[in-house]
Design an enzyme around this catalytic site. Sequence first.
Site, PDB file in Angstrom:
ATOM      1  N   TYR A  38     -10.684 -10.373 -34.208  1.00  0.00           N
ATOM      2  CA  TYR A  38     -11.264 -10.242 -32.892  1.00  0.00           C
ATOM      3  C   TYR A  38     -12.533  -9.515 -32.877  1.00  0.00           C
ATOM      4  O   TYR A  38     -13.675  -9.874 -32.603  1.00  0.00           O
ATOM      5  CB  TYR A  38     -10.299  -9.707 -31.873  1.00  0.00           C
ATOM      6  CG  TYR A  38     -11.060  -9.606 -30.448  1.00  0.00           C
ATOM      7  CD1 TYR A  38     -11.230 -10.530 -29.590  1.00  0.00           C
ATOM      8  CD2 TYR A  38     -11.659  -8.255 -30.115  1.00  0.00           C
ATOM      9  CE1 TYR A  38     -11.902 -10.149 -28.424  1.00  0.00           C
ATOM     10  CE2 TYR A  38     -12.026  -8.071 -28.955  1.00  0.00           C
ATOM     11  CZ  TYR A  38     -12.252  -8.780 -28.126  1.00  0.00           C
ATOM     12  OH  TYR A  38     -12.922  -8.527 -26.990  1.00  0.00           O
ATOM     13  N   ASP A  39     -12.312  -8.210 -33.626  1.00  0.00           N
ATOM     14  CA  ASP A  39     -13.620  -7.466 -33.701  1.00  0.00           C
ATOM     15  C   ASP A  39     -14.777  -8.104 -34.470  1.00  0.00           C
ATOM     16  O   ASP A  39     -15.829  -7.921 -33.927  1.00  0.00           O
ATOM     17  CB  ASP A  39     -13.176  -5.989 -34.499  1.00  0.00           C
ATOM     18  CG  ASP A  39     -12.318  -5.125 -33.783  1.00  0.00           C
ATOM     19  OD1 ASP A  39     -12.528  -5.556 -32.530  1.00  0.00           O
ATOM     20  OD2 ASP A  39     -11.684  -4.402 -34.155  1.00  0.00           O
ATOM     21  N   SER A  84      -3.988  -6.011   5.672  1.00  0.00           N
ATOM     22  CA  SER A  84      -3.159  -5.248   5.442  1.00  0.00           C
ATOM     23  C   SER A  84      -1.937  -5.756   5.449  1.00  0.00           C
ATOM     24  O   SER A  84      -1.885  -6.876   5.598  1.00  0.00           O
ATOM     25  CB  SER A  84      -3.433  -3.720   6.201  1.00  0.00           C
ATOM     26  OG  SER A  84      -2.569  -2.944   5.808  1.00  0.00           O
ATOM     27  N   LEU A  85      -0.758  -5.158   5.344  1.00  0.00           N
ATOM     28  CA  LEU A  85       0.572  -5.783   5.643  1.00  0.00           C
ATOM     29  C   LEU A  85       1.367  -4.843   6.436  1.00  0.00           C
ATOM     30  O   LEU A  85       1.429  -3.617   6.495  1.00  0.00           O
ATOM     31  CB  LEU A  85       1.155  -5.687   4.182  1.00  0.00           C
ATOM     32  CG  LEU A  85       0.620  -6.897   3.099  1.00  0.00           C
ATOM     33  CD1 LEU A  85       1.478  -6.400   1.737  1.00  0.00           C
ATOM     34  CD2 LEU A  85       0.900  -8.179   3.835  1.00  0.00           C
ATOM     35  N   GLU A 120       6.777 -11.707  -3.899  1.00  0.00           N
ATOM     36  CA  GLU A 120       5.637 -10.969  -4.918  1.00  0.00           C
ATOM     37  C   GLU A 120       6.303  -9.639  -4.898  1.00  0.00           C
ATOM     38  O   GLU A 120       6.106  -9.040  -4.027  1.00  0.00           O
ATOM     39  CB  GLU A 120       4.383 -11.290  -4.714  1.00  0.00           C
ATOM     40  CG  GLU A 120       3.852 -12.602  -4.536  1.00  0.00           C
ATOM     41  CD  GLU A 120       2.264 -12.708  -4.157  1.00  0.00           C
ATOM     42  OE1 GLU A 120       1.637 -11.844  -3.968  1.00  0.00           O
ATOM     43  OE2 GLU A 120       2.020 -13.836  -3.888  1.00  0.00           O
ATOM     44  N   LYS A 122       5.349  -5.841  -4.910  1.00  0.00           N
ATOM     45  CA  LYS A 122       4.381  -4.988  -4.282  1.00  0.00           C
ATOM     46  C   LYS A 122       3.885  -3.982  -4.991  1.00  0.00           C
ATOM     47  O   LYS A 122       4.644  -3.044  -5.366  1.00  0.00           O
ATOM     48  CB  LYS A 122       4.355  -4.628  -2.944  1.00  0.00           C
ATOM     49  CG  LYS A 122       3.451  -3.747  -2.166  1.00  0.00           C
ATOM     50  CD  LYS A 122       3.801  -3.624  -0.596  1.00  0.00           C
ATOM     51  CE  LYS A 122       2.633  -3.029   0.134  1.00  0.00           C
ATOM     52  NZ  LYS A 122       2.212  -1.862  -0.079  1.00  0.00           N
ATOM     53  N   ASP A 124       2.051  -0.961  -6.525  1.00  0.00           N
ATOM     54  CA  ASP A 124       1.498   0.395  -6.001  1.00  0.00           C
ATOM     55  C   ASP A 124       0.232   0.981  -6.625  1.00  0.00           C
ATOM     56  O   ASP A 124       0.233   1.730  -7.396  1.00  0.00           O
ATOM     57  CB  ASP A 124       2.617   1.422  -6.120  1.00  0.00           C
ATOM     58  CG  ASP A 124       2.318   2.657  -5.210  1.00  0.00           C
ATOM     59  OD1 ASP A 124       1.240   2.404  -4.260  1.00  0.00           O
ATOM     60  OD2 ASP A 124       3.075   3.460  -5.168  1.00  0.00           O
ATOM     61  N   TYR A 234      -3.287 -11.423  -6.724  1.00  0.00           N
ATOM     62  CA  TYR A 234      -2.194 -12.300  -5.671  1.00  0.00           C
ATOM     63  C   TYR A 234      -2.705 -13.097  -4.656  1.00  0.00           C
ATOM     64  O   TYR A 234      -2.291 -13.352  -3.791  1.00  0.00           O
ATOM     65  CB  TYR A 234      -1.307 -11.130  -5.176  1.00  0.00           C
ATOM     66  CG  TYR A 234      -2.079  -9.965  -4.921  1.00  0.00           C
ATOM     67  CD1 TYR A 234      -2.739  -9.904  -3.804  1.00  0.00           C
ATOM     68  CD2 TYR A 234      -1.744  -8.810  -5.047  1.00  0.00           C
ATOM     69  CE1 TYR A 234      -3.592  -8.763  -3.031  1.00  0.00           C
ATOM     70  CE2 TYR A 234      -2.506  -7.340  -4.726  1.00  0.00           C
ATOM     71  CZ  TYR A 234      -3.171  -7.714  -3.494  1.00  0.00           C
ATOM     72  OH  TYR A 234      -3.691  -6.461  -3.074  1.00  0.00           O
ATOM     73  N   LYS A 322       9.587  -2.576   2.138  1.00  0.00           N
ATOM     74  CA  LYS A 322       9.136  -1.440   1.337  1.00  0.00           C
ATOM     75  C   LYS A 322      10.501  -0.660   0.763  1.00  0.00           C
ATOM     76  O   LYS A 322      11.663  -0.729   1.249  1.00  0.00           O
ATOM     77  CB  LYS A 322       8.821  -0.275   2.470  1.00  0.00           C
ATOM     78  CG  LYS A 322       7.174  -0.712   2.842  1.00  0.00           C
ATOM     79  CD  LYS A 322       6.133  -0.507   1.755  1.00  0.00           C
ATOM     80  CE  LYS A 322       5.713   0.742   1.984  1.00  0.00           C
ATOM     81  NZ  LYS A 322       4.498   1.021   1.585  1.00  0.00           N
ATOM     82  N   CYS A 416      21.669  33.137 -27.512  1.00  0.00           N
ATOM     83  CA  CYS A 416      22.388  31.983 -27.064  1.00  0.00           C
ATOM     84  C   CYS A 416      22.726  32.630 -25.689  1.00  0.00           C
ATOM     85  O   CYS A 416      23.264  33.686 -25.529  1.00  0.00           O
ATOM     86  CB  CYS A 416      23.567  31.797 -27.920  1.00  0.00           C
ATOM     87  SG  CYS A 416      24.726  30.912 -27.133  1.00  0.00           S
ATOM     88  N   CYS A 419      26.573  33.311 -25.667  1.00  0.00           N
ATOM     89  CA  CYS A 419      27.415  34.115 -26.828  1.00  0.00           C
ATOM     90  C   CYS A 419      26.541  35.344 -26.966  1.00  0.00           C
ATOM     91  O   CYS A 419      27.222  36.402 -27.637  1.00  0.00           O
ATOM     92  CB  CYS A 419      28.230  33.601 -27.742  1.00  0.00           C
ATOM     93  SG  CYS A 419      27.068  32.722 -29.219  1.00  0.00           S
ATOM     94  N   CYS A 434      22.251  27.463 -31.448  1.00  0.00           N
ATOM     95  CA  CYS A 434      22.998  28.786 -31.611  1.00  0.00           C
ATOM     96  C   CYS A 434      23.999  28.556 -32.687  1.00  0.00           C
ATOM     97  O   CYS A 434      24.659  27.440 -33.066  1.00  0.00           O
ATOM     98  CB  CYS A 434      23.993  28.862 -30.394  1.00  0.00           C
ATOM     99  SG  CYS A 434      25.331  29.846 -30.610  1.00  0.00           S
ATOM    100  N   CYS A 439      30.924  30.108 -30.394  1.00  0.00           N
ATOM    101  CA  CYS A 439      30.268  30.189 -29.148  1.00  0.00           C
ATOM    102  C   CYS A 439      31.139  29.548 -27.914  1.00  0.00           C
ATOM    103  O   CYS A 439      31.480  28.327 -28.166  1.00  0.00           O
ATOM    104  CB  CYS A 439      28.725  29.508 -29.222  1.00  0.00           C
ATOM    105  SG  CYS A 439      28.192  29.544 -27.661  1.00  0.00           S
TER     106      CYS A 439
HETATM  107  S1  IVH Z   1      -1.176  -9.212   0.149  1.00  0.00           S
HETATM  108  C1  IVH Z   1      -2.866 -10.387   3.917  1.00  0.00           C
HETATM  109  N1  IVH Z   1       0.173  -9.153  -2.232  1.00  0.00           N
HETATM  110  O1  IVH Z   1      -0.537  -4.021  -0.564  1.00  0.00           O
HETATM  111  C2  IVH Z   1      -2.391  -9.846   2.495  1.00  0.00           C
HETATM  112  N2  IVH Z   1      -0.686  -7.008  -1.138  1.00  0.00           N
HETATM  113  O2  IVH Z   1       0.047  -2.727   2.305  1.00  0.00           O
HETATM  114  C3  IVH Z   1      -2.921  -8.665   1.969  1.00  0.00           C
HETATM  115  N3  IVH Z   1      -0.236  -5.261  -2.429  1.00  0.00           N
HETATM  116  O3  IVH Z   1      -4.028  -3.818   0.480  1.00  0.00           O
HETATM  117  C4  IVH Z   1      -2.350  -8.521   0.884  1.00  0.00           C
HETATM  118  N4  IVH Z   1       0.880  -5.594  -4.067  1.00  0.00           N
HETATM  119  O4  IVH Z   1      -3.387  -3.297  -1.933  1.00  0.00           O
HETATM  120  C5  IVH Z   1      -0.410  -8.453  -1.394  1.00  0.00           C
HETATM  121  N5  IVH Z   1       1.521  -8.886  -4.247  1.00  0.00           N
HETATM  122  C6  IVH Z   1       0.708  -8.495  -3.201  1.00  0.00           C
HETATM  123  C7  IVH Z   1       0.527  -6.828  -3.209  1.00  0.00           C
HETATM  124  C8  IVH Z   1      -0.522  -6.429  -2.232  1.00  0.00           C
HETATM  125  C9  IVH Z   1       0.229  -4.778  -3.595  1.00  0.00           C
HETATM  126  C10 IVH Z   1      -1.019  -4.111  -1.614  1.00  0.00           C
HETATM  127  C11 IVH Z   1      -2.703  -4.523  -1.460  1.00  0.00           C
HETATM  128  C12 IVH Z   1      -2.867  -4.228   0.222  1.00  0.00           C
HETATM  129  C13 IVH Z   1      -1.651  -3.415   0.439  1.00  0.00           C
HETATM  130  C14 IVH Z   1      -0.737  -3.668   1.965  1.00  0.00           C
END
Ligand code: IVH
Length: 677
Positions: A38-39, A84-85, A120, A122, A124, A234, A322, A416, A419, A434, A439
């Site tokens: 690869y290199d 967000s979720l 899926e 989630k 972190d 995702y 969660k 020890c 003992c 020890c 002991c």
């Molecule tokens: S979907 C409308 N899918 O979770 C859906 N989010 O709490 C928007 N995250 O900001 C996100 N894994 O950073 C989605 N499989 C996943 C995820 C995911 C992690 C995070 C993402 C989002 C946060 C929302």
Amino acid sequence: MAGDQEAVRRVEELRALVRHHEYRYYVLDSPEISDSEYDRLFRELQTLEAAHPELLTPDSPTQRIGGAPLAGFHQVRHLEPMLSLANAKNEDELRAWHARTMKLAQEAGAELGDLQFVLEPKIDGLAISLRYEAGKLSVGATRGNGEVGEDVTQNLRTIGTVPLAFLPGADPVPPVVEVRGEVYLPLEAFSRLNEQRIAARESTFANPRNAAAGSLRQLDPKVTASRPLSTWFYGVGNVEGEFFERHSEVLDWLKKSGFRVNPEVRLARTLPEIEKGCRWWEEHRDRLDYDIDGVVVKLDSRELQAALGAVGRDPRWAVAYKFAPSTAQTRLIHIGINVGRTGVLNPYAILEPVEVGGVTVGQATLHNEADIQRKDLREGDMVILQRAGDVIPQVVAPLTDLRTGAEKVFRMPEDCPSCGTAVVRAPGEVAVRCPNPDCPARRVEAVKHFVSKAAMDIDGVGDKLVERLFQLGMVKDSADVYLLSAEDLAGLERLGDKSAANIIGAIEASKSRPFARVLFALGMPHVGSENAELLMRRFGSMDRLRDASAEDIGQTPGIGPIIAESVFDYVHDPRNLSLIARLAAAGVTMAAVEGAAASAAGPLAGKTLVLTGTLPGLSRQAATGLIERAGGKVTGAVTAKTDYVVLGAEPGSKLDRARELGTELLDEDGLRRVAEA
Ligand code: IVH
């Protein structure tokens, strides 16, 4: 010029090759060529580009690392907001979300029987949005407030799993598309990074998410490049020309275009399937080498997603189920010391109790002194605790920013703690021991080991009872266990006549445990259950083992000279000889059941067994020995004549064959049960 045309052709060819191999390596985790091959390709491309700077483009794989440090990040407006979720904190909330979604879907005219969901993990980490124009990465940004994020394109380019351009398999290639995903730091890399920072006297990161965020928000892309960040993708944001009917199609398209899509993604139709998937991940998240904090459940139909819309920033068509966080912070109150049966001093952490990964933790092992020093753990520190990859919680690192100066540096004791004998440190070994065979701590641990399930398996005699019997002076070594009477035991707290009688029964039964178990139960240094099995097969009895020279013991297949020496020393130490003699006098087995006569009457007499996969506690050789001593036969292939198939981890095609034939399956415990019946 012909030369230039040739250069253009070769540059294109090399870029395609390098991209392909990056994809195999980073995304599929399945390289086709060696690193040096690869290199070579990569360097040829670099050289050609240097000779023809006019051919250089930002999507060239050579452009991952580079660029000068920035003064600050520019803001980028997402073409479509990053949502967000909503959270479901328990199964009730998950059910409520499902019921509401079904109702809304029905009102939107959906056929409920056709509904499909995508589950899926989630991740972190940190959400990112990558904008591709004509299949080439143009801008990469953090989520920011959802409308406007920070332009971290330079840094994202340094991550091997971020495609700079789509793969040739991408179809369609939308003129503009925003790809959404998560940047994360694998757990192993997180621990390593913190250790490096401690060594460099820098502050530690509290969790993998902070470490990922800190690594991505670096003004100097070289710093980001030095951190082993990774990504999962995702979804999509804005797609010019709407191409996808289903979310699962989006994921397939992402995969084909070269993006890393989590292989753990599953489809579900019914609420029980959704619940099962969420529960499964809650229990098995430890298997992953990255942190997940839940399961995201998404409605698959993009038409329905659009129809259901969002409440504020939270789409109605998705929910995050969660989990309890798998990292936590707590105070390391004190470092205690346990003395093991071989005399090794094991440090452990006494913690202010804290919940991590759904259980309350008040203690954690600390391995050895070197580990404590590498992590610079001090008594009084606030520390990061992590439950992952292993059920036993780990102390990852101290939060050095929170130090007050009152923390105490740990030193292994010179004497020890049980003992008072001066400890010894064998050259080249991390362990401190020890050396005193008398002991009290060593003696208690030796008896705990002797009675344990894997050794003599004396039911009802647990660690607490052993400690109590020692305190009362009723037991001083393993042979004393055989001198106990029902009256002795019945007098103890919380032990009635019935339990006392049961324990005496269990002690009695242990006398006829197979000889290999006895060898293991004695707790000779380096002799675990496998080596005990090997010694038993070679020597067959305690007398023969004692008569053997160290060289002779070293001739045993699988037993090296160091182990042989230590076994020899053990069986010639007068105290051990006296212990063995007292065990033998009590009626404990000191020889293997020999010859065909005994085997013909064994519990597996006339039975044929097949082994497949790796057993957790027995080597193949040891399992074969166990079966043969019980009178059974081990064969290679599963046929109609096979009585049992013994199943370990990652079984092969033999399992399929056994299922076809309906052969009885046994796990390791099952094997022990039938062989020792
Ligand atoms: S979907 C409308 N899918 O979770 C859906 N989010 O709490 C928007 N995250 O900001 C996100 N894994 O950073 C989605 N499989 C996943 C995820 C995911 C992690 C995070 C993402 C989002 C946060 C929302």
